[in-house]
Design an enzyme around this catalytic site. Structure first.
Site, PDB file in Angstrom:
ATOM      1  N   PRO A  36      29.611  72.846 -50.801  1.00 20.27           N
ATOM      2  CA  PRO A  36      28.753  74.372 -51.201  1.00 20.27           C
ATOM      3  C   PRO A  36      29.090  75.123 -50.230  1.00 20.27           C
ATOM      4  CG  PRO A  36      27.375  72.468 -50.094  1.00 20.27           C
ATOM      5  CD  PRO A  36      28.444  71.838 -50.590  1.00 20.27           C
ATOM      6  N   ASN A  37      29.242  76.614 -51.076  1.00 21.10           N
ATOM      7  CA  ASN A  37      29.203  77.685 -50.369  1.00 21.10           C
ATOM      8  C   ASN A  37      30.295  78.398 -49.402  1.00 21.10           C
ATOM      9  OD1 ASN A  37      25.934  78.851 -49.976  1.00 21.10           O
ATOM     10  ND2 ASN A  37      26.778  77.038 -48.753  1.00 21.10           N
ATOM     11  N   ARG A  88      31.817  86.823 -46.666  1.00 26.25           N
ATOM     12  CA  ARG A  88      30.886  86.342 -45.178  1.00 26.25           C
ATOM     13  C   ARG A  88      31.139  85.684 -44.286  1.00 26.25           C
ATOM     14  NH1 ARG A  88      25.718  86.161 -47.369  1.00 26.25           N
ATOM     15  NH2 ARG A  88      24.823  85.759 -45.337  1.00 26.25           N
ATOM     16  N   TYR A 131      34.273  81.949 -40.193  1.00 29.18           N
ATOM     17  CA  TYR A 131      35.173  80.896 -41.557  1.00 29.18           C
ATOM     18  C   TYR A 131      36.834  81.402 -41.941  1.00 29.18           C
ATOM     19  CZ  TYR A 131      31.160  78.084 -42.049  1.00 29.18           C
ATOM     20  OH  TYR A 131      29.607  77.470 -41.209  1.00 29.18           O
ATOM     21  N   ASN A 133      36.742  69.630 -48.656  1.00 31.51           N
ATOM     22  CA  ASN A 133      35.941  70.125 -47.600  1.00 31.51           C
ATOM     23  C   ASN A 133      33.936  70.009 -47.956  1.00 31.51           C
ATOM     24  OD1 ASN A 133      34.224  72.093 -45.750  1.00 31.51           O
ATOM     25  ND2 ASN A 133      35.459  73.011 -45.110  1.00 31.51           N
ATOM     26  N   ALA A 162      28.473  71.426 -45.302  1.00 30.20           N
ATOM     27  CA  ALA A 162      26.937  70.990 -44.819  1.00 30.20           C
ATOM     28  C   ALA A 162      26.732  69.459 -45.263  1.00 30.20           C
ATOM     29  CB  ALA A 162      26.267  72.237 -45.095  1.00 30.20           C
ATOM     30  N   HIS A 175      27.925  66.324 -43.331  1.00 33.10           N
ATOM     31  CA  HIS A 175      26.968  65.877 -42.262  1.00 33.10           C
ATOM     32  C   HIS A 175      25.496  65.276 -43.267  1.00 33.10           C
ATOM     33  CE1 HIS A 175      29.385  68.726 -40.205  1.00 33.10           C
ATOM     34  NE2 HIS A 175      28.996  69.628 -40.578  1.00 33.10           N
ATOM     35  N   ASP A 213      29.529  57.045 -50.770  1.00 31.10           N
ATOM     36  CA  ASP A 213      30.174  56.607 -51.241  1.00 31.10           C
ATOM     37  C   ASP A 213      30.936  56.261 -52.780  1.00 31.10           C
ATOM     38  OD1 ASP A 213      27.990  54.752 -50.243  1.00 31.10           O
ATOM     39  OD2 ASP A 213      26.145  54.920 -51.254  1.00 31.10           O
ATOM     40  N   GLU A 265      40.118  65.005 -44.627  1.00 32.83           N
ATOM     41  CA  GLU A 265      38.834  65.489 -44.625  1.00 32.83           C
ATOM     42  C   GLU A 265      39.049  66.993 -43.632  1.00 32.83           C
ATOM     43  OE1 GLU A 265      35.861  63.300 -42.576  1.00 32.83           O
ATOM     44  OE2 GLU A 265      34.577  65.563 -41.775  1.00 32.83           O
ATOM     45  N   HIS A 311      38.181  70.801 -42.075  1.00 29.16           N
ATOM     46  CA  HIS A 311      37.095  72.069 -41.884  1.00 29.16           C
ATOM     47  C   HIS A 311      38.177  73.002 -40.710  1.00 29.16           C
ATOM     48  CE1 HIS A 311      33.843  69.105 -42.635  1.00 29.16           C
ATOM     49  NE2 HIS A 311      34.199  67.846 -41.795  1.00 29.16           N
ATOM     50  N   LEU A 312      37.173  73.775 -41.355  1.00 27.06           N
ATOM     51  CA  LEU A 312      37.668  75.481 -40.845  1.00 27.06           C
ATOM     52  C   LEU A 312      37.703  75.553 -39.808  1.00 27.06           C
ATOM     53  CD1 LEU A 312      36.490  77.061 -44.523  1.00 27.06           C
ATOM     54  CD2 LEU A 312      38.830  77.195 -43.562  1.00 27.06           C
ATOM     55  N   SER A 313      36.191  75.892 -39.646  1.00 24.90           N
ATOM     56  CA  SER A 313      35.743  75.993 -38.257  1.00 24.90           C
ATOM     57  C   SER A 313      35.610  74.684 -37.691  1.00 24.90           C
ATOM     58  CB  SER A 313      33.842  75.748 -37.761  1.00 24.90           C
ATOM     59  OG  SER A 313      33.328  75.404 -38.108  1.00 24.90           O
ATOM     60  N   ARG A 333      29.858  72.825 -32.451  1.00 27.26           N
ATOM     61  CA  ARG A 333      28.797  73.694 -33.100  1.00 27.26           C
ATOM     62  C   ARG A 333      27.412  72.508 -32.321  1.00 27.26           C
ATOM     63  NH1 ARG A 333      30.619  76.193 -38.451  1.00 27.26           N
ATOM     64  NH2 ARG A 333      28.960  76.748 -38.448  1.00 27.26           N
ATOM     65  N   ARG A 374      26.046  68.992 -36.949  1.00 23.84           N
ATOM     66  CA  ARG A 374      26.980  68.896 -37.292  1.00 23.84           C
ATOM     67  C   ARG A 374      28.424  68.274 -36.624  1.00 23.84           C
ATOM     68  NH1 ARG A 374      27.224  74.041 -40.496  1.00 23.84           N
ATOM     69  NH2 ARG A 374      25.571  75.672 -39.060  1.00 23.84           N
TER      70      ARG A 374
HETATM   71  O1  CA2 Z   1      33.904  74.315 -40.433  1.00 20.39           O
HETATM   72  C1  CA2 Z   1      33.948  74.287 -42.121  1.00 20.39           C
HETATM   73  O2  CA2 Z   1      34.904  73.646 -42.629  1.00 20.39           O
HETATM   74  C2  CA2 Z   1      32.691  73.327 -42.423  1.00 20.39           C
HETATM   75  O3  CA2 Z   1      32.526  72.285 -43.581  1.00 20.39           O
HETATM   76  C3  CA2 Z   1      32.013  74.774 -42.786  1.00 20.39           C
HETATM   77  C4  CA2 Z   1      30.690  73.958 -43.634  1.00 20.39           C
HETATM   78  C5  CA2 Z   1      30.104  73.715 -42.402  1.00 20.39           C
HETATM   79  O4  CA2 Z   1      28.645  73.394 -42.895  1.00 20.39           O
HETATM   80  C6  CA2 Z   1      29.998  72.303 -41.499  1.00 20.39           C
HETATM   81  O5  CA2 Z   1      29.039  72.637 -40.888  1.00 20.39           O
HETATM   82  C7  CA2 Z   1      31.638  72.394 -41.577  1.00 20.39           C
HETATM   83  C8  CA2 Z   1      29.630  75.852 -44.376  1.00 20.39           C
HETATM   84  C9  CA2 Z   1      30.409  75.951 -45.137  1.00 20.39           C
HETATM   85  C10 CA2 Z   1      29.916  77.802 -45.173  1.00 20.39           C
HETATM   86  O6  CA2 Z   1      30.760  78.715 -46.270  1.00 20.39           O
HETATM   87  C11 CA2 Z   1      30.206  80.206 -45.969  1.00 20.39           C
HETATM   88  C12 CA2 Z   1      31.824  80.648 -46.011  1.00 20.39           C
HETATM   89  C13 CA2 Z   1      32.007  82.209 -46.399  1.00 20.39           C
HETATM   90  C14 CA2 Z   1      30.412  82.761 -45.521  1.00 20.39           C
HETATM   91  C15 CA2 Z   1      29.108  81.728 -45.647  1.00 20.39           C
HETATM   92  C16 CA2 Z   1      29.700  80.220 -45.553  1.00 20.39           C
END
Ligand code: CA2
Length: 150
Positions: free
Chosen positions: A10-11, A18, A23, A74, A77, A80, A87, A98, A100-102, A107, A111
């Site tokens: 998601p997102n 954004r 990110y 990836n 959210a 978590h 499963d 796996e 993650h960008l961040s 954080r 997370r």
């Molecule tokens: O760091 C990552 O890749 C995460 O998987 C990103 C998730 C976050 O919930 C994880 O804790 C770490 C959130 C992705 C949101 O992506 C966005 C991208 C652009 C603008 C806003 C949100």
């Protein structure tokens, strides 16, 4: 050509638009192209899927079970929160990386736990978009050296 699954949750379709301070400025399409280039060097194709829905991610894993040879995930959210995705991935009999960008461990505490890590061969966090390229390289290494590692 054998394929690897590149699955984003998601997102992540908003990447580059954004929150660039967290990110980065690279779009998801850019990341998918980078992964495709790296996979192609090893003679592999990519199947890229992004879903904002938990069930969409699970359906993508099920559909890829017999038609891909490894996965980079990836789950955003859902990393978590989703025992259901955990499963589904347990039923996927290929290496999973796996990504993650961040770095979620740097954080908020919410997370710090991942439902995916127990089923992942490796976890890459905090390397930004380049982390996906590293994930493809690590996945290729796992696929190439799986027998030697036993
Ligand atoms: O760091 C990552 O890749 C995460 O998987 C990103 C998730 C976050 O919930 C994880 O804790 C770490 C959130 C992705 C949101 O992506 C966005 C991208 C652009 C603008 C806003 C949100």
């Amino acid at each position: 050509m054998p394929e690897i699954l590149i699955l984003n949750g998601p997102n992540l379709n908003l990447l580059g638009e954004r929150e660039p301070e967290i990110y980065g400025r690279t779009t998801l399409a850019d990341i998918e192209d980078m992964c495709a280039d790296t996979a192609a060097e090893a003679g592999l194709g990519v199947r890229c899927i992004q879903s904002n829905h938990e069930g969409g991610l699970i359906d993508a894993v099920h559909a890829a079970r017999h038609s891909t040879i490894g996965a980079i995930i990836n789950a955003g959210a859902y990393t978590h929160t989703s025992l259901a995705l955990h499963d589904a991935l347990k039923s996927y009999d290929h290496p999973i990386i796996e990504v993650h960008l961040s770095n979620p461990h740097a954080r908020e505490a919410v997370r710090h736990h991942s439902y995916l890590s127990p089923v992942a061969a490796a976890v890459i966090a905090g390397a930004g978009a380049q982390g996906y390229v590293h994930a493809v390289e690590i996945l290729i290494d796992h696929l190439t050296n799986a027998k030697a590692r036993l």
